[in-house]
Each structure stands twice: as C-alpha cells, then as structure tokens.
Design a protein around this motif. Structure first.
Motif, PDB file in Angstrom:
ATOM      1  N   TYR A 134       0.654  -1.148   0.000  1.00  0.00           N
ATOM      2  CA  TYR A 134      -0.101   0.031   0.168  1.00  0.00           C
ATOM      3  C   TYR A 134       0.769   1.229  -0.060  1.00  0.00           C
ATOM      4  O   TYR A 134       1.737   1.217   0.839  1.00  0.00           O
ATOM      5  N   PHE A 135       0.521   2.297  -0.843  1.00  0.00           N
ATOM      6  CA  PHE A 135       1.276   3.353  -1.061  1.00  0.00           C
ATOM      7  C   PHE A 135       0.497   4.583  -0.976  1.00  0.00           C
ATOM      8  O   PHE A 135      -0.298   4.592  -2.177  1.00  0.00           O
ATOM      9  N   GLN A 136       0.593   5.633  -0.211  1.00  0.00           N
ATOM     10  CA  GLN A 136      -0.238   6.820  -0.448  1.00  0.00           C
ATOM     11  C   GLN A 136       0.541   7.908   0.142  1.00  0.00           C
ATOM     12  O   GLN A 136       0.603   8.100   1.210  1.00  0.00           O
ATOM     13  N   PRO A 137       0.958   8.795  -0.908  1.00  0.00           N
ATOM     14  CA  PRO A 137       1.675  10.091  -0.389  1.00  0.00           C
ATOM     15  C   PRO A 137       0.671  11.208   0.197  1.00  0.00           C
ATOM     16  O   PRO A 137      -0.823  11.062  -0.081  1.00  0.00           O
ATOM     17  N   ALA A 138       1.231  11.881   1.187  1.00  0.00           N
ATOM     18  CA  ALA A 138       0.368  12.917   1.886  1.00  0.00           C
ATOM     19  C   ALA A 138      -0.182  14.130   0.718  1.00  0.00           C
ATOM     20  O   ALA A 138      -1.215  14.589   0.990  1.00  0.00           O
ATOM     21  N   ALA A 139       0.857  14.224  -0.064  1.00  0.00           N
ATOM     22  CA  ALA A 139       0.495  15.275  -1.199  1.00  0.00           C
ATOM     23  C   ALA A 139       0.634  14.625  -2.530  1.00  0.00           C
ATOM     24  O   ALA A 139       0.016  13.671  -2.803  1.00  0.00           O
ATOM     25  N   PHE A 140       1.422  15.073  -3.312  1.00  0.00           N
ATOM     26  CA  PHE A 140       1.624  14.446  -4.569  1.00  0.00           C
ATOM     27  C   PHE A 140       3.119  13.425  -4.654  1.00  0.00           C
ATOM     28  O   PHE A 140       2.632  12.182  -5.149  1.00  0.00           O
ATOM     29  N   LEU A 141       4.064  13.679  -3.673  1.00  0.00           N
ATOM     30  CA  LEU A 141       5.302  12.874  -3.998  1.00  0.00           C
ATOM     31  C   LEU A 141       5.415  12.273  -2.575  1.00  0.00           C
ATOM     32  O   LEU A 141       5.401  13.034  -1.510  1.00  0.00           O
ATOM     33  N   SER A 142       5.954  11.385  -2.183  1.00  0.00           N
ATOM     34  CA  SER A 142       6.268  10.629  -1.204  1.00  0.00           C
ATOM     35  C   SER A 142       7.643  10.327  -0.785  1.00  0.00           C
ATOM     36  O   SER A 142       8.371  10.118  -1.544  1.00  0.00           O
ATOM     37  N   GLY A 143       7.698  10.637   0.593  1.00  0.00           N
ATOM     38  CA  GLY A 143       9.271  10.242   0.989  1.00  0.00           C
ATOM     39  C   GLY A 143       9.081   8.763   1.690  1.00  0.00           C
ATOM     40  O   GLY A 143      10.368   8.222   2.127  1.00  0.00           O
ATOM     41  N   ASP A 144       8.242   8.218   1.478  1.00  0.00           N
ATOM     42  CA  ASP A 144       8.362   6.448   1.758  1.00  0.00           C
ATOM     43  C   ASP A 144       8.445   5.849   0.791  1.00  0.00           C
ATOM     44  O   ASP A 144       8.475   6.331  -0.506  1.00  0.00           O
ATOM     45  N   TRP A 145       9.096   4.725   0.951  1.00  0.00           N
ATOM     46  CA  TRP A 145       9.499   3.806  -0.396  1.00  0.00           C
ATOM     47  C   TRP A 145       9.579   2.170   0.065  1.00  0.00           C
ATOM     48  O   TRP A 145       9.980   2.067   1.166  1.00  0.00           O
ATOM     49  N   PHE A 146       9.210   1.493  -0.675  1.00  0.00           N
ATOM     50  CA  PHE A 146       9.733   0.138  -0.494  1.00  0.00           C
ATOM     51  C   PHE A 146      10.071  -0.563  -1.746  1.00  0.00           C
ATOM     52  O   PHE A 146       9.870  -0.068  -3.081  1.00  0.00           O
ATOM     53  N   ASP A 147      10.667  -1.599  -1.799  1.00  0.00           N
ATOM     54  CA  ASP A 147      11.278  -2.287  -2.772  1.00  0.00           C
ATOM     55  C   ASP A 147      11.596  -3.830  -2.607  1.00  0.00           C
ATOM     56  O   ASP A 147      11.813  -4.035  -1.398  1.00  0.00           O
ATOM     57  N   TYR A 148      11.941  -4.798  -3.390  1.00  0.00           N
ATOM     58  CA  TYR A 148      12.263  -5.858  -3.307  1.00  0.00           C
ATOM     59  C   TYR A 148      12.765  -6.643  -4.625  1.00  0.00           C
ATOM     60  O   TYR A 148      12.327  -6.211  -5.560  1.00  0.00           O
ATOM     61  N   TRP A 149      13.647  -7.772  -4.355  1.00  0.00           N
ATOM     62  CA  TRP A 149      13.981  -8.491  -5.702  1.00  0.00           C
ATOM     63  C   TRP A 149      14.466  -9.671  -5.188  1.00  0.00           C
ATOM     64  O   TRP A 149      14.635 -10.041  -4.021  1.00  0.00           O
ATOM     65  N   GLN A 150      14.625 -10.852  -5.938  1.00  0.00           N
ATOM     66  CA  GLN A 150      15.059 -12.116  -5.697  1.00  0.00           C
ATOM     67  C   GLN A 150      16.659 -12.024  -5.834  1.00  0.00           C
ATOM     68  O   GLN A 150      17.319 -11.601  -6.886  1.00  0.00           O
ATOM     69  N   VAL A 151      17.168 -12.251  -4.772  1.00  0.00           N
ATOM     70  CA  VAL A 151      18.595 -12.362  -4.826  1.00  0.00           C
ATOM     71  C   VAL A 151      19.184 -13.502  -5.668  1.00  0.00           C
ATOM     72  O   VAL A 151      20.095 -13.508  -6.389  1.00  0.00           O
ATOM     73  N   GLN A 154      16.840 -18.943  -4.220  1.00  0.00           N
ATOM     74  CA  GLN A 154      16.449 -19.273  -2.755  1.00  0.00           C
ATOM     75  C   GLN A 154      15.899 -18.297  -1.881  1.00  0.00           C
ATOM     76  O   GLN A 154      15.482 -18.373  -1.075  1.00  0.00           O
ATOM     77  N   GLN A 155      16.729 -16.887  -2.090  1.00  0.00           N
ATOM     78  CA  GLN A 155      16.488 -16.085  -1.310  1.00  0.00           C
ATOM     79  C   GLN A 155      15.812 -14.691  -2.055  1.00  0.00           C
ATOM     80  O   GLN A 155      15.902 -14.488  -3.089  1.00  0.00           O
ATOM     81  N   PHE A 156      14.993 -13.842  -1.182  1.00  0.00           N
ATOM     82  CA  PHE A 156      14.320 -12.769  -1.491  1.00  0.00           C
ATOM     83  C   PHE A 156      14.520 -11.609  -0.662  1.00  0.00           C
ATOM     84  O   PHE A 156      14.119 -11.840   0.478  1.00  0.00           O
ATOM     85  N   LEU A 157      14.972 -10.479  -0.913  1.00  0.00           N
ATOM     86  CA  LEU A 157      15.192  -9.333  -0.185  1.00  0.00           C
ATOM     87  C   LEU A 157      14.198  -8.348  -0.324  1.00  0.00           C
ATOM     88  O   LEU A 157      13.855  -7.908  -1.412  1.00  0.00           O
ATOM     89  N   GLY A 182      18.281  -4.583  -6.698  1.00  0.00           N
ATOM     90  CA  GLY A 182      19.114  -5.706  -7.119  1.00  0.00           C
ATOM     91  C   GLY A 182      20.482  -5.789  -6.965  1.00  0.00           C
ATOM     92  O   GLY A 182      21.221  -6.646  -7.271  1.00  0.00           O
ATOM     93  N   ARG A 183      21.028  -4.658  -6.172  1.00  0.00           N
ATOM     94  CA  ARG A 183      22.486  -4.564  -6.138  1.00  0.00           C
ATOM     95  C   ARG A 183      22.977  -5.201  -4.582  1.00  0.00           C
ATOM     96  O   ARG A 183      24.237  -5.111  -4.386  1.00  0.00           O
ATOM     97  N   ALA A 184      22.005  -5.407  -4.033  1.00  0.00           N
ATOM     98  CA  ALA A 184      22.342  -5.839  -2.331  1.00  0.00           C
ATOM     99  C   ALA A 184      21.876  -7.299  -2.419  1.00  0.00           C
ATOM    100  O   ALA A 184      20.820  -7.510  -2.625  1.00  0.00           O
ATOM    101  N   TYR A 185      22.642  -8.090  -1.599  1.00  0.00           N
ATOM    102  CA  TYR A 185      22.277  -9.769  -1.432  1.00  0.00           C
ATOM    103  C   TYR A 185      22.107  -9.900   0.025  1.00  0.00           C
ATOM    104  O   TYR A 185      21.826 -10.936   0.191  1.00  0.00           O
TER     105      TYR A 185
END
Length: 323
Positions: A134-151, A154-157, A182-185
């Motif tokens: 779920y992602f909802q900015p208070a105005a137009f742009l948000s200072g919150d962020w999430f991300d994910y990728w498979q390392v 067997q592993q998912f970050l 995708g740059r960190a494992y």
C-alpha cells in the motif's frame, strides 16, 4: 517572445514592439509548431477565441475589463492595456516569467507523482508466498519507499524506508534509493551501502529503514532495522502478534552505524508487516495507542485509510500461504 499578428492592430503591435524590441510577430496558426513554453503577447479577443497552450500576456482596450477578467480565468498570466503599457515592461516580464516557471513546477507535480507510482515494484510470484503493498503520499510525492528483488533461486530481499519529511526533497531520495534495485544480497549490505552514500553526500536528511531476507527453503527471515518506527509486526495464526523491536540509529547520521540482524521463522499462514509512521496518523491517542489500534486493524484486515492523509503512508506485507 512572440506577439500574435493582427492587421487591424498594427499600430498597437508596433508600439508594443518598440517597448519590447525582441518581440517576434507570428500568426495564430504558427503556434502549432512553436515551443509551448515561449511567452506570447496577444489581443484578449484572439486569446479567448483560440486558446493556445503558451503562457500569454493579453492586451486589451481600457473598456474591455470584462474580457480581461475572463482571460485570467482561462489561464492568462496577466493583462495589459494597449495604450498604457507598463513603464518598464522588461522588469514586469521578468517577474511574470519567474511566476510562470514556479507555476509550471506545481503543474508538473501530478505527472511526477504518476512517475513515482510507476517506479514502485510490481508484486512478483513467489513460491509459497505473496506480497501485498500500500502506498499513499500525503501530497503528490512521497518520502516513503519500498522495494524488493530475488537475490537468487532461494532468497528474496525486501525493505521499507521512510525519509524524514515528505514532499519533493524527500521523494528525490526515494528515487535515489530505487537505483540500488538488485545490487544488495543481504540486509547488512543494503544498509551499509545506503548509509555510506548518504553520509558521503551529506544529504542533510536521515532515512529509517527496515529490511528482511527470506529463504524460501527454510522459511527463515534475517532482518534488521535502522531506527525505524513503527517496528515490524509478525502475525501468526492462533497466536498473539509479535512486535519485532530493535535499537539502532537511522541511515545518514554517522559512518559508524551499528546494526544487528535478527532471525525469525515464517509459519504457514503468517504475515510479516512493515509500515511507515504515516500508517499511525489515522488513529487517535498517543503513539502506543495508535500502534495498538493499527495492529488490531491489520489483524482484522480492515485497514482503510482516509483519502487525504497527514503523512506519507507505505505498508509492505509478506504472507506465507497455506498449503
């Protein structure tokens, strides 16, 4: 700068060009092939009739006040009187140009918000797991962020971050973080990279972050937090919620950041939930009361935030599916 040519106003246009020698006469039809950011001077009646996109200063006779008011409603920058031009039109133009550029920056915010939304990751298909977000900015742009990728197979970050404040400045840092996809494992490597970059660049903003690395085979998660609040919430079937507390400084404050990783096991039907502090804003009371209300709401899967929130909200939930 351009002025719309009108034969019946040749004398008035010549007078305007004398005051602003750089003015270039063009026909209305020419505007289709001209950069829409170029400033246009035009008779008020012509502006109201054709409605082009360029920023425009309209000109009128002293008796056409009603038309000038209508032109302002239609987006004209300002209105001048043909036979009573400003004494220093160049100075007035400079101020109007600055106002227009600031206005354009504001008009660009919805487009920037749509771009930020498109940059969010799309929930992937995971073996035995599901990502909800779920992602909802208070105005137009948000200072919150999430991300994910498979390392690897067997592993998912995955991580959720909250930049101090919200708005354009904070959103720039979330965009910057997205470049690490995708740059960190491991959680520690991700935290270390982000922290070192922030400290080196003296960004004058700190970021809280909570991060996890899931092993699909063992169902174990290695996780850590860099000063993030609220803490992660682990919901398990038939058990009381587990609050995953830890202590650390946020990212960007010191190069000597001490982070410890911890471990948990995802049982069948369990949920691991990361939230930004904006998720607490729709609840009443102090922080503890708000947090407890948030937990109860998440347990009942009834989270419904208002259309307008006081702070950016981001929620990332990892669910282990039932067999």
């Amino acid at each position: 700068m351009l002025v719309i040519n009108q034969p019946e106003l040749s004398h008035e246009i010549a007078h305007l060009q004398h005051a602003l020698p750089q003015l270039e006469r063009v026909e209305v039809a020419d505007l289709e092939h001209i950069d829409t950011t170029r400033l246009v001077f035009a008779d008020v009646a012509s502006f109201l009739q054709h409605q082009w996109k360029n920023p425009t200063i309209v000109l009128a006779s002293a008796e056409q006040g009603a038309l000038l008011a209508k032109a302002w409603q239609k987006g004209a920058l300002t209105g001048w009187i043909w036979n009573d031009l400003p004494k220093k039109p160049e100075d007035v133009f400079t101020q109007l140009d600055l106002q227009y550029k600031r206005h354009q920056d504001s008009r660009d915010l919805p487009a920037a918000a749509r771009l930020q939304q498109r940059m969010l990751p799309k929930p992937p298909r995971l073996p035995g797991y599901k990502i909800e977000q779920y992602f909802q900015p208070a105005a137009f742009l948000s200072g919150d962020w999430f991300d994910y990728w498979q390392v690897d197979d067997q592993q998912f970050l995955f991580y959720l971050a909250d930049v101090a404040g919200h708005g354009v400045t904070s959103s720039l840092l979330t965009t910057w973080m997205a470049g690490f996809h995708g740059r960190a494992y491991s959680p520690l490597q991700l935290v270390s990279k982000l922290n070192n970059k922030l400290v080196a660049q003296n960004a004058e903003k700190h970021i809280t972050l909570i991060c996890g690395l899931l092993d699909f085979k063992t169902h174990e998660i290695e996780w850590c937090s860099a000063g993030h609040y609220p803490p992660a919430i682990l919901l398990q079937r038939g058990q009381e919620p587990t609050i995953l507390t830890t202590s650390s400084l946020p990212l960007g404050l010191t190069s000597d950041l001490k982070i410890e990783t911890q471990h948990l096991t995802m049982q069948e039907g369990s949920q691991l939930i990361f939230c930004s502090d904006g998720a607490l804003e729709s609840f009443s009371g102090g922080l503890n009361e708000q947090f407890n209300q948030l937990i109860k709401t998440l347990q009942n899967e009834e989270l419904s935030l208002p259309e307008h929130v006081a702070d950016d909200v981001a929620i990332l939930c990892l669910k282990r599916l039932l067999p």
